[in-house]
Design a protein around this motif. Sequence first.
Motif, PDB file in Angstrom:
ATOM      1  N   GLU A  89     -50.146  65.632  65.239  1.00 49.28           N
ATOM      2  CA  GLU A  89     -51.102  66.159  64.268  1.00 49.28           C
ATOM      3  C   GLU A  89     -52.376  65.317  64.205  1.00 49.28           C
ATOM      4  O   GLU A  89     -53.306  65.673  63.475  1.00 49.28           O
ATOM      5  CB  GLU A  89     -50.455  66.196  62.879  1.00 49.28           C
ATOM      6  N   SER A  90     -52.401  64.216  64.934  1.00 50.24           N
ATOM      7  CA  SER A  90     -53.534  63.290  64.859  1.00 50.24           C
ATOM      8  C   SER A  90     -54.570  63.594  65.942  1.00 50.24           C
ATOM      9  O   SER A  90     -54.338  64.414  66.839  1.00 50.24           O
ATOM     10  CB  SER A  90     -53.040  61.852  65.031  1.00 50.24           C
ATOM     11  N   GLU A  91     -55.684  62.887  65.867  1.00 52.11           N
ATOM     12  CA  GLU A  91     -56.733  63.055  66.882  1.00 52.11           C
ATOM     13  C   GLU A  91     -56.429  62.276  68.152  1.00 52.11           C
ATOM     14  O   GLU A  91     -57.139  62.419  69.146  1.00 52.11           O
ATOM     15  CB  GLU A  91     -58.082  62.611  66.302  1.00 52.11           C
ATOM     16  N   ARG A 132     -49.585  57.752  58.126  1.00 44.64           N
ATOM     17  CA  ARG A 132     -49.145  59.139  58.154  1.00 44.64           C
ATOM     18  C   ARG A 132     -47.646  59.242  57.854  1.00 44.64           C
ATOM     19  O   ARG A 132     -47.195  60.178  57.186  1.00 44.64           O
ATOM     20  CB  ARG A 132     -49.450  59.775  59.516  1.00 44.64           C
ATOM     21  N   GLN A 173     -43.996  63.826  65.827  1.00 47.95           N
ATOM     22  CA  GLN A 173     -44.598  65.015  65.222  1.00 47.95           C
ATOM     23  C   GLN A 173     -45.891  64.666  64.492  1.00 47.95           C
ATOM     24  O   GLN A 173     -46.870  65.411  64.560  1.00 47.95           O
ATOM     25  CB  GLN A 173     -43.606  65.660  64.255  1.00 47.95           C
ATOM     26  N   LEU A 174     -45.885  63.519  63.816  1.00 47.49           N
ATOM     27  CA  LEU A 174     -47.089  63.085  63.117  1.00 47.49           C
ATOM     28  C   LEU A 174     -48.207  62.738  64.104  1.00 47.49           C
ATOM     29  O   LEU A 174     -49.375  63.040  63.862  1.00 47.49           O
ATOM     30  CB  LEU A 174     -46.766  61.875  62.233  1.00 47.49           C
ATOM     31  N   PRO A 203     -49.406  64.446  54.531  1.00 47.17           N
ATOM     32  CA  PRO A 203     -50.750  65.036  54.447  1.00 47.17           C
ATOM     33  C   PRO A 203     -51.708  64.209  53.589  1.00 47.17           C
ATOM     34  O   PRO A 203     -52.918  64.433  53.628  1.00 47.17           O
ATOM     35  CB  PRO A 203     -50.498  66.413  53.818  1.00 47.17           C
ATOM     36  N   VAL A 250     -53.468  62.542  69.733  1.00 49.18           N
ATOM     37  CA  VAL A 250     -52.255  63.184  70.218  1.00 49.18           C
ATOM     38  C   VAL A 250     -52.060  62.987  71.721  1.00 49.18           C
ATOM     39  O   VAL A 250     -50.929  62.839  72.207  1.00 49.18           O
ATOM     40  CB  VAL A 250     -52.261  64.688  69.868  1.00 49.18           C
TER      41      VAL A 250
END
Length: 205
Positions: free
Chosen positions: A152-154, A174, A148-149, A179, A156
């Motif tokens: 949320e990253s660039e 992360r 999931q983290l 956040p 992905v």
Amino acid sequence: MANLPQAKDGYWDPPSSDQEKKNWIAANREIIQAAARNSGLPADMVAGIAWQEIGGQYGWMDDLTDTAREQADAPWGLSPVSPENLPWRVGGTPDETSFGPIAIQVRRGAEVLGYDPDNLTEHQRSVVEESLQDPGQNIFIASEYLAQLKAESEFVDVPAEEMTPAQYQELAARYNGGPYWEGSDAQAYGRGFDNDLSNAREAMR
């Protein structure tokens, strides 16, 4: 889990040395590999997080922390302090309590298991805690939280086998900081992860 070996504990009797950490990861190698495949992550990424987290503190200490936070948060108001103002590491809300050999907060475990962390029933919270305390389920939940983290990253869309060392380290930060992963504590955690990754990889061989 039914087709995997019985997971080795590491929560109620946590590793106390690097060798014991290696032994724990090696004993749970097949579960770590299966969890990583299920989440689309490199197995050594999951193993590296396990290395950082196992042996943090005994399970009974998490139970005591959780009890103190719940009592401070109780609606009947017996406690003169709020959960966040409890001393030392006890401070925090009940759903910020971490459980399991790979430490995960209740609210994060709830998200992985498909519950609304802002509206947990007592039964749901009990299910989350029990799942996190079970070493096999804990590994799968930690791996899915990492996925999931990553989402949320660039990076992905970067396949597991193509992740760079910098991306490994960022994902570890992360995991620790959520956040606030760019903060100093989370960045230090990421560097520690990178420094110990070779140990985790060795244990997975």
